[in-house]
Design a protein around this motif. Structure first.
Motif, PDB file in Angstrom:
ATOM      1  N   UNK A 158     -35.399  41.576  -4.173  1.00  0.00           N
ATOM      2  CA  UNK A 158     -34.528  40.530  -4.805  1.00  0.00           C
ATOM      3  C   UNK A 158     -35.275  39.199  -5.274  1.00  0.00           C
ATOM      4  N   UNK A 159     -36.277  38.909  -4.438  1.00  0.00           N
ATOM      5  CA  UNK A 159     -37.136  37.906  -4.737  1.00  0.00           C
ATOM      6  C   UNK A 159     -37.787  37.988  -6.037  1.00  0.00           C
ATOM      7  N   UNK A 160     -38.479  39.194  -6.163  1.00  0.00           N
ATOM      8  CA  UNK A 160     -39.198  39.440  -7.442  1.00  0.00           C
ATOM      9  C   UNK A 160     -38.564  39.319  -8.588  1.00  0.00           C
ATOM     10  N   UNK A 161     -37.068  39.779  -8.325  1.00  0.00           N
ATOM     11  CA  UNK A 161     -36.293  39.880  -9.530  1.00  0.00           C
ATOM     12  C   UNK A 161     -35.846  38.334  -9.877  1.00  0.00           C
ATOM     13  N   UNK A 162     -35.753  37.547  -8.878  1.00  0.00           N
ATOM     14  CA  UNK A 162     -35.557  36.045  -9.009  1.00  0.00           C
ATOM     15  C   UNK A 162     -36.657  35.229  -9.766  1.00  0.00           C
ATOM     16  N   UNK A 163     -37.694  35.649  -9.172  1.00  0.00           N
ATOM     17  CA  UNK A 163     -38.999  35.183  -9.772  1.00  0.00           C
ATOM     18  C   UNK A 163     -39.148  35.347 -11.111  1.00  0.00           C
ATOM     19  N   UNK A 164     -38.772  36.550 -11.557  1.00  0.00           N
ATOM     20  CA  UNK A 164     -39.091  36.890 -13.027  1.00  0.00           C
ATOM     21  C   UNK A 164     -37.946  36.242 -13.764  1.00  0.00           C
ATOM     22  N   UNK A 165     -37.031  35.770 -13.441  1.00  0.00           N
ATOM     23  CA  UNK A 165     -35.740  35.048 -13.845  1.00  0.00           C
ATOM     24  C   UNK A 165     -36.291  33.694 -14.226  1.00  0.00           C
ATOM     25  N   UNK A 166     -36.853  33.205 -13.264  1.00  0.00           N
ATOM     26  CA  UNK A 166     -37.391  31.653 -13.283  1.00  0.00           C
ATOM     27  C   UNK A 166     -38.421  31.663 -14.174  1.00  0.00           C
ATOM     28  N   UNK A 167     -39.312  32.574 -14.161  1.00  0.00           N
ATOM     29  CA  UNK A 167     -40.487  32.522 -15.267  1.00  0.00           C
ATOM     30  C   UNK A 167     -39.942  32.518 -16.591  1.00  0.00           C
ATOM     31  N   UNK A 168     -38.821  33.109 -16.861  1.00  0.00           N
ATOM     32  CA  UNK A 168     -38.305  32.846 -18.090  1.00  0.00           C
ATOM     33  C   UNK A 168     -37.518  31.492 -18.664  1.00  0.00           C
ATOM     34  N   UNK A 169     -37.417  30.866 -17.368  1.00  0.00           N
ATOM     35  CA  UNK A 169     -36.609  29.635 -17.622  1.00  0.00           C
ATOM     36  C   UNK A 169     -37.343  28.380 -17.313  1.00  0.00           C
ATOM     37  N   UNK A 170     -38.452  28.509 -16.516  1.00  0.00           N
ATOM     38  CA  UNK A 170     -39.308  27.382 -16.272  1.00  0.00           C
ATOM     39  C   UNK A 170     -40.738  27.557 -16.793  1.00  0.00           C
ATOM     40  N   UNK A 181     -46.610  26.900 -15.080  1.00  0.00           N
ATOM     41  CA  UNK A 181     -47.395  25.886 -14.175  1.00  0.00           C
ATOM     42  C   UNK A 181     -46.478  25.258 -13.223  1.00  0.00           C
ATOM     43  N   UNK A 182     -45.400  24.708 -13.852  1.00  0.00           N
ATOM     44  CA  UNK A 182     -44.372  24.091 -12.856  1.00  0.00           C
ATOM     45  C   UNK A 182     -43.856  24.855 -11.769  1.00  0.00           C
ATOM     46  N   UNK A 183     -43.503  26.313 -12.166  1.00  0.00           N
ATOM     47  CA  UNK A 183     -42.964  27.089 -11.263  1.00  0.00           C
ATOM     48  C   UNK A 183     -43.871  27.421 -10.016  1.00  0.00           C
ATOM     49  N   UNK A 184     -45.227  27.682 -10.453  1.00  0.00           N
ATOM     50  CA  UNK A 184     -46.429  27.904  -9.570  1.00  0.00           C
ATOM     51  C   UNK A 184     -46.501  26.952  -8.582  1.00  0.00           C
ATOM     52  N   UNK A 185     -46.266  25.801  -9.106  1.00  0.00           N
ATOM     53  CA  UNK A 185     -46.738  24.572  -8.295  1.00  0.00           C
ATOM     54  C   UNK A 185     -45.538  24.458  -7.120  1.00  0.00           C
ATOM     55  N   UNK A 186     -44.333  24.600  -7.941  1.00  0.00           N
ATOM     56  CA  UNK A 186     -43.313  24.554  -6.953  1.00  0.00           C
ATOM     57  C   UNK A 186     -43.208  25.536  -5.813  1.00  0.00           C
TER      58      UNK A 186
END
Length: 233
Positions: A12-24, A27-32
């Protein structure tokens, strides 16, 4: 109620991470995510499962089972790491044999076999974390020794304000542990003086003590750093 296996939770987390990668922006996502703390509290049900299954016991010695638990957890932690996780708060399992459900089977005393498996897993877990840290220099973790912390409450109850360390606050029958905590169950008059809420889980009062120990120490329960220090990294 069925628990969601850790592998599915990480799915589930991996799915959310993939969605976030498309929205953010990446570099900002990885820093967060690198500043976020991933809290992993797991293993107790696996210990219960071992003693509930003759098949598991026939196929695995306690040490083999403990080692497989630790190696399986590492695979899931690695998946989290691959998806941006860098900070981890990880709890070992408590002395499972001292919960009311197991005391009920052992004339109110702690079941040593369950405690031994809990200790073996915690040892394997700590070794795995140290090795993983050597492999991945950019991770940081804090390990909470739930076993030692809960044993401290059980052996020194009055210093923490507890009176009952064997029975459940909510349940029915001997030790309030023969029948689960249900709407028809008996509930203790003061849930603050019980270490265990039901046949398996600690009370809020006990959990508050654990949270304080996780956040600030002392070092005999939390290592190599506490959560406050982990946050500051």
């Amino acid at each position: 109620m069925q628990s969601i296996p850790l592998q599915k939770q990480v799915d589930y987390y991996s799915q959310v991470h993939e969605t976030l990668r498309q929205q953010i922006e990446a570099s900002s996502l990885e820093k967060h995510l690198s500043k976020s703390i991933f809290i992993v509290v797991i293993g107790g049900n696996d210990v219960f499962g071992y003693f509930d299954s003759k098949d598991l016991q026939n196929k695995n010695t306690p040490q083999q089972y403990a080692d497989s638990m630790a190696s399986t957890l590492k695979l899931q932690l690695q998946r989290l790491y691959n998806n941006g996780a860098k900070k981890f708060e990880i709890a070992g399992v408590g002395p499972i044999g001292c919960c009311p459900a197991y005391r009920l089977k052992n004339k109110t005393e702690c079941a040593s076999a369950a405690n031994d498996l809990s200790a073996k897993y915690n040892e394997a877990l700590q070794y795995m974390l140290k090795e993983w840290k050597l492999e991945k220099k950019d991770i940081n973790y804090s390990y909470f020794d739930t076993y030692a912390a809960l044993q401290d409450l059980i052996h020194n109850p009055t210093s923490y304000g507890f009176v009952n360390v064997k029975g459940a606050c909510c349940g029915l029958g001997e030790l309030n542990a023969q029948i689960p905590c249900l709407p028809v169950s008996s509930i203790c008059s003061n849930r603050q003086d019980h270490v265990f809420w039901d046949a398996f889980h600690p009370t809020e009062a006990a959990s508050r003590i654990f949270v304080d120990e996780i956040f600030k120490g002392p070092s005999k329960f939390i290592s190599p750093i506490n959560m406050e220090q982990l946050l500051a990294i």
